[in-house]
Design a protein around this motif. Structure first.
Motif, PDB file in Angstrom:
ATOM      1  N   GLY A   1       0.792  -1.221   0.000  1.00 21.91           N
ATOM      2  CA  GLY A   1       0.000   0.000   0.000  1.00 21.91           C
ATOM      3  C   GLY A   1       0.823   1.270   0.000  1.00 21.91           C
TER       4      GLY A   1
ATOM      5  N   PRO B   1      -1.104   3.428   3.355  1.00 19.47           N
ATOM      6  CA  PRO B   1      -2.374   3.012   3.950  1.00 19.47           C
ATOM      7  C   PRO B   1      -2.484   3.507   5.388  1.00 19.47           C
ATOM      8  CG  PRO B   1      -0.822   1.195   3.998  1.00 19.47           C
ATOM      9  CD  PRO B   1      -0.131   2.332   3.282  1.00 19.47           C
TER      10      PRO B   1
ATOM     11  N   ALA C   1     -13.489  -0.072   6.304  1.00 20.54           N
ATOM     12  CA  ALA C   1     -12.502   0.026   5.224  1.00 20.54           C
ATOM     13  C   ALA C   1     -11.334   0.879   5.706  1.00 20.54           C
ATOM     14  CB  ALA C   1     -13.144   0.661   3.992  1.00 20.54           C
TER      15      ALA C   1
ATOM     16  N   ARG D   1      -7.823   3.495  -3.694  1.00 24.35           N
ATOM     17  CA  ARG D   1      -9.077   2.749  -3.929  1.00 24.35           C
ATOM     18  C   ARG D   1      -8.781   1.283  -4.234  1.00 24.35           C
ATOM     19  NH1 ARG D   1     -11.285   6.787  -7.720  1.00 24.35           N
ATOM     20  NH2 ARG D   1     -12.596   8.134  -6.494  1.00 24.35           N
ATOM     21  N   ALA D   2      -7.804   1.040  -5.100  1.00 26.18           N
ATOM     22  CA  ALA D   2      -7.447  -0.331  -5.478  1.00 26.18           C
ATOM     23  C   ALA D   2      -6.993  -1.131  -4.258  1.00 26.18           C
ATOM     24  CB  ALA D   2      -6.352  -0.323  -6.543  1.00 26.18           C
ATOM     25  N   ASP D   3      -6.429  -0.442  -3.271  1.00 22.63           N
ATOM     26  CA  ASP D   3      -5.998  -1.100  -2.027  1.00 22.63           C
ATOM     27  C   ASP D   3      -7.122  -1.170  -0.996  1.00 22.63           C
ATOM     28  OD1 ASP D   3      -3.472  -1.562  -3.027  1.00 22.63           O
ATOM     29  OD2 ASP D   3      -2.593   0.228  -2.118  1.00 22.63           O
ATOM     30  N   GLY D   4      -8.346  -0.749  -1.376  1.00 28.64           N
ATOM     31  CA  GLY D   4      -9.506  -0.891  -0.501  1.00 28.64           C
ATOM     32  C   GLY D   4      -9.849   0.326   0.336  1.00 28.64           C
ATOM     33  N   ALA D   5      -9.127   1.412   0.191  1.00 27.07           N
ATOM     34  CA  ALA D   5      -9.403   2.600   1.009  1.00 27.07           C
ATOM     35  C   ALA D   5     -10.721   3.247   0.598  1.00 27.07           C
ATOM     36  CB  ALA D   5      -8.261   3.605   0.881  1.00 27.07           C
ATOM     37  N   ASP D   6     -11.406   3.819   1.577  1.00 29.48           N
ATOM     38  CA  ASP D   6     -12.637   4.551   1.281  1.00 29.48           C
ATOM     39  C   ASP D   6     -12.514   6.036   1.618  1.00 29.48           C
ATOM     40  OD1 ASP D   6     -12.811   4.636   4.047  1.00 29.48           O
ATOM     41  OD2 ASP D   6     -14.816   3.757   4.155  1.00 29.48           O
TER      42      ASP D   6
END
Length: 184
Positions: free
Chosen positions: A65, A85, A94, A126-131
């Protein structure tokens, strides 16, 4: 026939980019933060140390991340961004992400490079799941605030105080930063 287009791009940083990244960072800080950081602090910055830190960030990030991106104008590296991250406080939430640095060479500003870097950074988060995306802004940096506001970020009221080294009277020089964020 298509009209000519500018040869601008954003790509992951690669070994060899660290010297230019450090140079851009120091030039941008000396331009944007001279009043806040002062001559003593800016004069004490060691470009070789910055190069070494960026080389480490590019070749051996501390974990998944963490990313360093560069903006190019043709063959010239003109800006960079780094993201990391932020783990979610609750495992069911998230994670968020933070833009640790985003700088464009003062000679290349207002060419869309900062916007491209921020968009690419948000895409990675976003691709790493962050919101959510967060970043910190030195108090009084109106240009950065205007840029972030135009990109949809806003201050959330949190501040932090950072000691940057001795001031002109040898007392600790403290900088105040405000956190900006947006849902992504």
């Amino acid at each position: 026939m298509l009209p000519p287009t500018a040869d601008v791009s954003v790509r992951p940083a690669v070994p060899g980019d660290e010297t230019r990244i450090a140079h851009i960072q120091l030039a941008a800080w000396r331009t944007a933060h001279a009043d806040v950081l002062g001559e003593v602090v800016l004069g004490s910055l060691d470009e070789d140390a910055f190069v070494a830190q960026w080389a480490q960030a590019v070749t051996a990030p501390p974990g998944p991340g963490y990313h360093v991106l560069v903006a190019c104008d043709g063959p010239h590296l003109v800006g960079f961004a780094s993201v990391a991250p932020i783990p979610a406080p609750d495992p069911t939430d998230a994670p968020a992400g933070v833009v640790l640095a985003l700088e464009v060479d003062p000679q290349a500003q207002r060419g869309g490079h900062g916007s491209r870097l921020l968009a690419a950074a948000v895409d990675l988060l976003r691709a790493d799941g962050a919101d959510q995306v967060q970043t910190w802004v030195i108090e009084g940096d109106a240009a950065r605030e205007q840029f972030l506001e135009g990109a949809g970020l806003g201050p959330d009221g949190l501040t932090r105080r950072l000691a940057t080294g001795p001031g002109p009277d040898e007392e600790a020089h403290v900088v105040v930063e405000r956190r900006w964020y947006a849902g992504i």
